[in-house]
Design a protein around this motif. Structure first.
Motif, PDB file in Angstrom:
ATOM      1  N   MET A   1      12.712  46.347 -35.286  1.00 52.92           N
ATOM      2  CA  MET A   1      13.654  46.939 -34.333  1.00 52.92           C
ATOM      3  C   MET A   1      13.551  48.460 -34.405  1.00 52.92           C
ATOM      4  N   THR A   2      13.546  49.098 -33.232  1.00 49.85           N
ATOM      5  CA  THR A   2      13.471  50.558 -33.168  1.00 49.85           C
ATOM      6  C   THR A   2      14.703  51.181 -33.824  1.00 49.85           C
ATOM      7  N   ALA A   3      14.506  52.285 -34.538  1.00 50.53           N
ATOM      8  CA  ALA A   3      15.645  52.973 -35.149  1.00 50.53           C
ATOM      9  C   ALA A   3      16.590  53.468 -34.054  1.00 50.53           C
ATOM     10  N   TYR A  78      15.378  51.108 -11.729  1.00 54.92           N
ATOM     11  CA  TYR A  78      15.148  52.438 -12.296  1.00 54.92           C
ATOM     12  C   TYR A  78      15.415  52.481 -13.805  1.00 54.92           C
ATOM     13  N   VAL A  79      14.964  51.454 -14.526  1.00 54.54           N
ATOM     14  CA  VAL A  79      15.026  51.504 -15.995  1.00 54.54           C
ATOM     15  C   VAL A  79      13.969  52.514 -16.447  1.00 54.54           C
ATOM     16  N   ALA A  80      14.393  53.535 -17.150  1.00 52.16           N
ATOM     17  CA  ALA A  80      13.451  54.608 -17.497  1.00 52.16           C
ATOM     18  C   ALA A  80      13.800  55.267 -18.814  1.00 52.16           C
ATOM     19  N   ARG A  85       9.786  60.679 -24.668  1.00 51.20           N
ATOM     20  CA  ARG A  85      10.705  60.014 -25.598  1.00 51.20           C
ATOM     21  C   ARG A  85      10.531  58.495 -25.591  1.00 51.20           C
ATOM     22  N   GLN A  86       9.428  58.017 -25.027  1.00 52.29           N
ATOM     23  CA  GLN A  86       9.233  56.560 -24.993  1.00 52.29           C
ATOM     24  C   GLN A  86       8.877  56.041 -26.381  1.00 52.29           C
ATOM     25  N   GLY A  87       9.261  54.802 -26.648  1.00 53.18           N
ATOM     26  CA  GLY A  87       8.995  54.200 -27.949  1.00 53.18           C
ATOM     27  C   GLY A  87      10.041  54.517 -29.002  1.00 53.18           C
ATOM     28  N   GLU A  88      11.155  55.128 -28.567  1.00 49.84           N
ATOM     29  CA  GLU A  88      12.222  55.496 -29.518  1.00 49.84           C
ATOM     30  C   GLU A  88      13.455  54.608 -29.382  1.00 49.84           C
ATOM     31  N   GLY A  89      13.396  53.626 -28.510  1.00 52.34           N
ATOM     32  CA  GLY A  89      14.551  52.741 -28.351  1.00 52.34           C
ATOM     33  C   GLY A  89      15.436  53.084 -27.168  1.00 52.34           C
ATOM     34  N   ILE A  90      15.041  54.088 -26.379  1.00 61.46           N
ATOM     35  CA  ILE A  90      15.896  54.486 -25.251  1.00 61.46           C
ATOM     36  C   ILE A  90      15.888  53.426 -24.149  1.00 61.46           C
ATOM     37  N   GLY A  91      14.708  52.877 -23.858  1.00 57.21           N
ATOM     38  CA  GLY A  91      14.635  51.830 -22.832  1.00 57.21           C
ATOM     39  C   GLY A  91      15.520  50.640 -23.190  1.00 57.21           C
ATOM     40  N   ARG A  92      15.471  50.244 -24.456  1.00 54.57           N
ATOM     41  CA  ARG A  92      16.329  49.146 -24.907  1.00 54.57           C
ATOM     42  C   ARG A  92      17.808  49.503 -24.702  1.00 54.57           C
ATOM     43  N   ARG A  93      18.170  50.715 -25.070  1.00 57.17           N
ATOM     44  CA  ARG A  93      19.575  51.133 -24.934  1.00 57.17           C
ATOM     45  C   ARG A  93      20.011  51.112 -23.462  1.00 57.17           C
ATOM     46  N   LEU A 112      15.844  41.464 -12.560  1.00 56.52           N
ATOM     47  CA  LEU A 112      15.194  42.693 -12.117  1.00 56.52           C
ATOM     48  C   LEU A 112      13.846  42.346 -11.510  1.00 56.52           C
ATOM     49  N   LEU A 113      13.330  43.268 -10.747  1.00 58.10           N
ATOM     50  CA  LEU A 113      12.036  43.101 -10.103  1.00 58.10           C
ATOM     51  C   LEU A 113      11.039  44.046 -10.756  1.00 58.10           C
ATOM     52  N   VAL A 114       9.832  43.566 -10.977  1.00 54.10           N
ATOM     53  CA  VAL A 114       8.758  44.409 -11.510  1.00 54.10           C
ATOM     54  C   VAL A 114       7.663  44.475 -10.452  1.00 54.10           C
ATOM     55  N   ARG A 115       7.272  45.681 -10.116  1.00 55.28           N
ATOM     56  CA  ARG A 115       6.213  45.819  -9.107  1.00 55.28           C
ATOM     57  C   ARG A 115       4.904  45.245  -9.627  1.00 55.28           C
ATOM     58  N   ALA A 123       6.114  42.635 -20.735  1.00 56.68           N
ATOM     59  CA  ALA A 123       6.239  42.311 -22.165  1.00 56.68           C
ATOM     60  C   ALA A 123       7.437  43.024 -22.797  1.00 56.68           C
ATOM     61  N   PHE A 124       7.744  44.221 -22.292  1.00 61.68           N
ATOM     62  CA  PHE A 124       8.936  44.947 -22.775  1.00 61.68           C
ATOM     63  C   PHE A 124      10.192  44.123 -22.499  1.00 61.68           C
ATOM     64  N   TYR A 125      10.312  43.641 -21.256  1.00 63.05           N
ATOM     65  CA  TYR A 125      11.509  42.861 -20.914  1.00 63.05           C
ATOM     66  C   TYR A 125      11.535  41.528 -21.669  1.00 63.05           C
ATOM     67  N   GLU A 126      10.374  40.904 -21.803  1.00 60.99           N
ATOM     68  CA  GLU A 126      10.340  39.639 -22.556  1.00 60.99           C
ATOM     69  C   GLU A 126      10.796  39.874 -23.992  1.00 60.99           C
ATOM     70  N   HIS A 127      10.389  40.999 -24.555  1.00 67.34           N
ATOM     71  CA  HIS A 127      10.807  41.350 -25.920  1.00 67.34           C
ATOM     72  C   HIS A 127      12.330  41.477 -26.007  1.00 67.34           C
ATOM     73  N   LEU A 128      12.961  41.858 -24.886  1.00 67.69           N
ATOM     74  CA  LEU A 128      14.419  42.018 -24.865  1.00 67.69           C
ATOM     75  C   LEU A 128      15.126  40.738 -24.421  1.00 67.69           C
ATOM     76  N   GLY A 129      14.393  39.631 -24.338  1.00 71.25           N
ATOM     77  CA  GLY A 129      15.026  38.345 -24.058  1.00 71.25           C
ATOM     78  C   GLY A 129      14.953  37.873 -22.622  1.00 71.25           C
TER      79      GLY A 129
HETATM   80  C1  LIG Z   1       9.580  50.571 -19.872  1.00 69.52           C
HETATM   81  C2  LIG Z   1      10.332  51.660 -20.611  1.00 69.52           C
HETATM   82  C3  LIG Z   1      11.704  51.837 -19.962  1.00 69.52           C
HETATM   83  C4  LIG Z   1      10.503  51.262 -22.072  1.00 69.52           C
HETATM   84  O1  LIG Z   1      11.294  52.239 -22.693  1.00 69.52           O
HETATM   85  P1  LIG Z   1      11.033  52.708 -24.195  1.00 69.52           P
HETATM   86  O2  LIG Z   1      12.125  53.617 -24.574  1.00 69.52           O
HETATM   87  O3  LIG Z   1       9.632  53.211 -24.329  1.00 69.52           O
HETATM   88  O4  LIG Z   1      11.130  51.317 -24.979  1.00 69.52           O
HETATM   89  P2  LIG Z   1      11.931  51.089 -26.349  1.00 69.52           P
HETATM   90  O5  LIG Z   1      11.449  52.084 -27.350  1.00 69.52           O
HETATM   91  O6  LIG Z   1      13.378  51.046 -26.077  1.00 69.52           O
HETATM   92  O7  LIG Z   1      11.430  49.647 -26.746  1.00 69.52           O
HETATM   93  C5  LIG Z   1      12.375  48.624 -27.024  1.00 69.52           C
HETATM   94  C6  LIG Z   1      11.656  47.489 -27.687  1.00 69.52           C
HETATM   95  O8  LIG Z   1      10.667  46.967 -26.802  1.00 69.52           O
HETATM   96  C7  LIG Z   1       9.392  47.007 -27.424  1.00 69.52           C
HETATM   97  N1  LIG Z   1       8.441  47.344 -26.400  1.00 69.52           N
HETATM   98  C8  LIG Z   1       8.343  48.496 -25.718  1.00 69.52           C
HETATM   99  N2  LIG Z   1       7.350  48.435 -24.813  1.00 69.52           N
HETATM  100  C9  LIG Z   1       6.798  47.203 -24.973  1.00 69.52           C
HETATM  101  C10 LIG Z   1       5.735  46.518 -24.332  1.00 69.52           C
HETATM  102  N3  LIG Z   1       5.017  47.078 -23.352  1.00 69.52           N
HETATM  103  N4  LIG Z   1       5.443  45.257 -24.739  1.00 69.52           N
HETATM  104  C11 LIG Z   1       6.150  44.666 -25.720  1.00 69.52           C
HETATM  105  N5  LIG Z   1       7.198  45.259 -26.347  1.00 69.52           N
HETATM  106  C12 LIG Z   1       7.505  46.515 -25.965  1.00 69.52           C
HETATM  107  C13 LIG Z   1       9.484  48.078 -28.492  1.00 69.52           C
HETATM  108  O9  LIG Z   1       8.571  47.837 -29.527  1.00 69.52           O
HETATM  109  C14 LIG Z   1      10.930  47.931 -28.938  1.00 69.52           C
HETATM  110  O10 LIG Z   1      11.049  46.869 -29.865  1.00 69.52           O
HETATM  111  P3  LIG Z   1      12.237  46.871 -30.970  1.00 69.52           P
HETATM  112  O11 LIG Z   1      13.483  47.377 -30.318  1.00 69.52           O
HETATM  113  O12 LIG Z   1      12.335  45.440 -31.378  1.00 69.52           O
HETATM  114  O13 LIG Z   1      11.742  47.790 -32.045  1.00 69.52           O
HETATM  115  C15 LIG Z   1       9.543  53.007 -20.584  1.00 69.52           C
HETATM  116  O14 LIG Z   1       8.244  52.775 -21.086  1.00 69.52           O
HETATM  117  C16 LIG Z   1       9.436  53.622 -19.210  1.00 69.52           C
HETATM  118  O15 LIG Z   1      10.299  54.410 -18.800  1.00 69.52           O
HETATM  119  N6  LIG Z   1       8.350  53.282 -18.469  1.00 69.52           N
HETATM  120  C17 LIG Z   1       8.120  53.874 -17.146  1.00 69.52           C
HETATM  121  C18 LIG Z   1       9.114  53.352 -16.138  1.00 69.52           C
HETATM  122  C19 LIG Z   1       9.049  51.841 -15.950  1.00 69.52           C
HETATM  123  O16 LIG Z   1       7.981  51.257 -15.799  1.00 69.52           O
HETATM  124  N7  LIG Z   1      10.251  51.227 -15.923  1.00 69.52           N
HETATM  125  C20 LIG Z   1      10.398  49.799 -15.684  1.00 69.52           C
HETATM  126  C21 LIG Z   1      10.481  49.498 -14.232  1.00 69.52           C
HETATM  127  S1  LIG Z   1      10.597  47.728 -13.916  1.00 69.52           S
END
Ligand SMILES: CC(C)(COP(=O)(O)OP(=O)(O)OC[C@H]1O[C@@H](n2cnc3c(N)ncnc32)[C@H](O)[C@@H]1OP(=O)(O)O)[C@@H](O)C(=O)NCCC(=O)NCCS
Length: 146
Positions: A1-3, A78-80, A85-93, A112-115, A123-129
């Protein structure tokens, strides 16, 4: 889990418009057929929608989510997280803040819709459930444009 990062998540204010739009542009989330400033104002003005932003300790705007519900399901747009600052847990928050916003209004499911051009974010969203839903989305402009 991200700090846990030191950010404050709160509803956007009108004066945040330019910074929010700049964040969306920097994250590649804007498209020619949507004016992001109009999207920002429309969501903020809605009774069932809002824009939430994350601010760093120095006041910089580092994250966003547009959230709303249609009387049935909740939606995130507009999840961003700021590119630097990506990879720091902001997207999750941001996703979690959107989920809390919806839950507080009695919404039980978020979507949500992904283009097509952004499938790497799935994979990011799948990681979040989230799971990919087997649905076909149909859409139509109803403002007269072709
Ligand atoms: C997508 C986005 C919002 C992710 O934000 P982020 O701050 O980099 O992601 P986080 O650091 O919060 O990651 C949260 C968790 O997801 C995981 N994760 C992040 N990207 C991942 C990926 N591509 N595949 C799998 N897991 C991923 C992280 O390892 C982290 O895991 P943890 O909390 O268990 O440690 C960011 O990359 C972004 O702004 N992208 C451009 C805009 C975009 O595409 N938005 C989505 C539109 S549908």
């Amino acid at each position: 889990m991200t700090a846990t990062v030191s950010i404050a998540v709160e509803p956007a204010r009108p004066e945040d418009e330019a910074e929010v739009v700049a964040l969306w542009r920097a994250c590649g989330l804007t498209v020619p057929y949507n004016d992001p400033a109009t999207d920002f104002c429309f969501a903020r003005a809605g009774a069932a929608s809002d824009v939430l932003v994350a601010r760093a300790a120095d006041g910089a705007l580092v994250g966003s989510v547009m959230v709303g519900h249609d009387g049935h399901r909740g939606w995130l747009y507009y999840v961003a997280a700021a590119p630097s600052r990506q990879g720091e847990g902001i997207g999750r928050r941001m996703v979690e803040a959107g989920e809390r916003w919806l839950a507080a209004r009695g919404v039980v499911k978020v979507q949500l819709l992904v283009r097509e051009t952004n499938t790497q974010v799935v994979a990011f969203y799948e990681h979040l459930g989230f799971e990919v839903a087997p649905r076909t989305v149909l859409s139509k402009w109803i403002d007269g444009r072709e």
